[in-house]
Design an enzyme around this catalytic site. Sequence first.
Site, PDB file in Angstrom:
ATOM      1  CB  ALA A   1      10.719   1.388 -30.693  1.00  0.00           C
TER       2      ALA A   1
ATOM      3  N   GLY B   1      10.311   4.717 -26.243  1.00  0.00           N
ATOM      4  CA  GLY B   1      11.345   3.368 -25.694  1.00  0.00           C
ATOM      5  C   GLY B   1      13.117   3.863 -25.415  1.00  0.00           C
TER       6      GLY B   1
ATOM      7  CD  GLU C   1       9.016   2.749 -22.626  1.00  0.00           C
ATOM      8  OE1 GLU C   1       8.960   2.118 -23.873  1.00  0.00           O
ATOM      9  OE2 GLU C   1       7.288   1.930 -22.085  1.00  0.00           O
TER      10      GLU C   1
ATOM     11  CD  GLU D   1       5.652   5.576 -26.014  1.00  0.00           C
ATOM     12  OE1 GLU D   1       5.146   6.756 -25.588  1.00  0.00           O
ATOM     13  OE2 GLU D   1       6.686   4.778 -25.654  1.00  0.00           O
TER      14      GLU D   1
HETATM   15  C1  HXC Z   1      12.072   6.441 -36.453  1.00  0.00           C
HETATM   16  C2  HXC Z   1      12.588   8.902 -36.176  1.00  0.00           C
HETATM   17  C3  HXC Z   1      12.391   8.292 -34.916  1.00  0.00           C
HETATM   18  C4  HXC Z   1      11.458   7.579 -34.049  1.00  0.00           C
HETATM   19  C5  HXC Z   1      12.727  10.643 -34.932  1.00  0.00           C
HETATM   20  N1  HXC Z   1      12.896   9.991 -36.150  1.00  0.00           N
HETATM   21  N2  HXC Z   1      13.121   9.594 -34.054  1.00  0.00           N
HETATM   22  N3  HXC Z   1      12.759   7.000 -36.952  1.00  0.00           N
HETATM   23  N4  HXC Z   1      11.890   5.950 -34.929  1.00  0.00           N
HETATM   24  N5  HXC Z   1      11.309   7.405 -33.183  1.00  0.00           N
HETATM   25  C6  HXC Z   1      13.621  10.020 -37.605  1.00  0.00           C
HETATM   26  C7  HXC Z   1      12.685  10.744 -38.586  1.00  0.00           C
HETATM   27  O1  HXC Z   1      12.140  10.972 -39.591  1.00  0.00           O
HETATM   28  C8  HXC Z   1      13.593  11.993 -38.859  1.00  0.00           C
HETATM   29  O2  HXC Z   1      14.196  11.691 -39.994  1.00  0.00           O
HETATM   30  C9  HXC Z   1      15.599  12.851 -38.487  1.00  0.00           C
HETATM   31  O3  HXC Z   1      14.561  10.865 -36.845  1.00  0.00           O
HETATM   32  C10 HXC Z   1      14.696  13.561 -37.659  1.00  0.00           C
HETATM   33  O4  HXC Z   1      13.817  13.774 -36.554  1.00  0.00           O
HETATM   34  P1  HXC Z   1      12.789  15.255 -36.734  1.00  0.00           P
HETATM   35  O5  HXC Z   1      11.338  14.907 -36.557  1.00  0.00           O
HETATM   36  O6  HXC Z   1      13.205  15.731 -38.848  1.00  0.00           O
HETATM   37  O7  HXC Z   1      13.557  16.249 -36.453  1.00  0.00           O
HETATM   38  P2  HXC Z   1      13.194  17.261 -35.316  1.00  0.00           P
HETATM   39  O8  HXC Z   1      11.829  17.938 -36.205  1.00  0.00           O
HETATM   40  O9  HXC Z   1      14.119  17.472 -34.217  1.00  0.00           O
HETATM   41  O10 HXC Z   1      12.062  16.554 -34.119  1.00  0.00           O
HETATM   42  C11 HXC Z   1      12.058  15.251 -33.170  1.00  0.00           C
HETATM   43  C12 HXC Z   1      11.278  14.974 -33.177  1.00  0.00           C
HETATM   44  C13 HXC Z   1      10.759  13.924 -33.698  1.00  0.00           C
HETATM   45  C14 HXC Z   1      10.554  15.996 -31.680  1.00  0.00           C
HETATM   46  C15 HXC Z   1      11.433  13.743 -31.213  1.00  0.00           C
HETATM   47  O11 HXC Z   1      11.398  13.303 -34.244  1.00  0.00           O
HETATM   48  C16 HXC Z   1       9.579  12.732 -33.010  1.00  0.00           C
HETATM   49  O12 HXC Z   1       8.384  13.230 -32.297  1.00  0.00           O
HETATM   50  N6  HXC Z   1      10.079  11.825 -33.145  1.00  0.00           N
HETATM   51  C17 HXC Z   1       9.443  10.433 -32.463  1.00  0.00           C
HETATM   52  C18 HXC Z   1       8.917   9.944 -31.022  1.00  0.00           C
HETATM   53  C19 HXC Z   1       8.207   9.754 -30.561  1.00  0.00           C
HETATM   54  O13 HXC Z   1       6.843   9.196 -31.199  1.00  0.00           O
HETATM   55  N7  HXC Z   1       8.436   8.244 -29.795  1.00  0.00           N
HETATM   56  C20 HXC Z   1       8.010   7.204 -29.508  1.00  0.00           C
HETATM   57  C21 HXC Z   1       8.412   5.900 -31.255  1.00  0.00           C
HETATM   58  S1  HXC Z   1       7.611   4.726 -30.243  1.00  0.00           S
HETATM   59  P3  HXC Z   1      14.761  11.699 -41.917  1.00  0.00           P
HETATM   60  O14 HXC Z   1      15.020  10.863 -42.735  1.00  0.00           O
HETATM   61  O15 HXC Z   1      13.410  12.546 -42.161  1.00  0.00           O
HETATM   62  O16 HXC Z   1      15.654  12.888 -41.730  1.00  0.00           O
HETATM   63  C22 HXC Z   1       7.614   4.169 -29.237  1.00  0.00           C
HETATM   64  C23 HXC Z   1       7.522   2.308 -28.715  1.00  0.00           C
HETATM   65  C24 HXC Z   1       8.298   2.454 -27.109  1.00  0.00           C
HETATM   66  O17 HXC Z   1       8.716   4.353 -28.828  1.00  0.00           O
HETATM   67  C25 HXC Z   1       7.554   1.474 -26.811  1.00  0.00           C
HETATM   68  C26 HXC Z   1       8.974   0.040 -27.393  1.00  0.00           C
HETATM   69  C27 HXC Z   1      10.453   0.319 -26.752  1.00  0.00           C
END
Ligand code: HXC
Length: 258
Positions: free
Chosen positions: A65, A109, A112, A132
Amino acid sequence: MTEALVKIETRGRVGLLTLNRPKVLNALNNQVVDELAEALRAFDADDGIGAIVITGNEKAFAAGADIAAMKDWSYADVYSQDYLGHNWESLRRIRKPIIAAVSGYALGGGCELAMQCDFIIAADNARFGQPEINLGIIPGFGGTQRLPRAVGKAKAMDMVLTARMIKADEAERAGLVARVVPAEKLLDEALEAARVIASKSLISVMMAKECINRAYEMPLNEGMLAERRNFHALFSTEDQKEGMAAFIEKREPDFKHR
Ligand code: HXC
């Protein structure tokens, strides 16, 4: 006009939906999910479509998400919009089969969403996780419910509590994904699987999907009865007559309902 975040295409009788927010690794916001839901409902209602594929890009199916969208929300904000209800839940109401073709990250998400599909075909570079817990939240779109049903309690606890990501081969061993294929062949393999499904009798395909999903929602004896009654019902269809006649006559079936 806002830019579309989901690309909608058809390949023969297969509907193909591609998440298209590459700059943020296909992070799921309400617009993505609304577009996805609307396209899925349209494919479900379209007699020309027999199966659907959802995919992302090589680096990410979806990295979860949209954290930037969520970060300042209050309890009242998420409760009043019933965040993760409405269109987020709409995949469950789609009756035609949906395949998730996952390359790269399927996190939070994104994992999921893949699990909401009927099965997952993964590229060998795919990585699945529920991170998460690192954000001070928990999965909210089925991760605590579908993941244990797919991989068992031990691995689900490991993934959800430690945020450990698993690679495609571990996901396949655990039962989360149906097949692992080379990344460059992912879309072709998923489209071919969908094409095969779309060539069958749609009525038996939809009944099979419905019955398998019931296995997760009712006790075994009730599920067995539901299966048997649906099995009986299929003997009222032209496609059962055609499928069995074609076998006896050693020819390909020409199903009417597809
Ligand atoms: C918003 C995101 C994002 C996310 C990545 N980005 N994941 N933006 N929401 N979930 C953005 C980053 O901020 C970044 O933007 C760009 O995408 C590239 O990501 P990087 O982190 O620079 O890439 P990398 O170093 O290759 O790392 C990849 C990654 C990492 C390991 C996947 O991006 C990451 O950990 N993302 C978050 C994963 C996460 O926590 N997901 C759960 C979300 S909560 P910029 O502008 O800096 O270039 C969730 C709730 C579930 O999902 C319930 C509801 C559905």
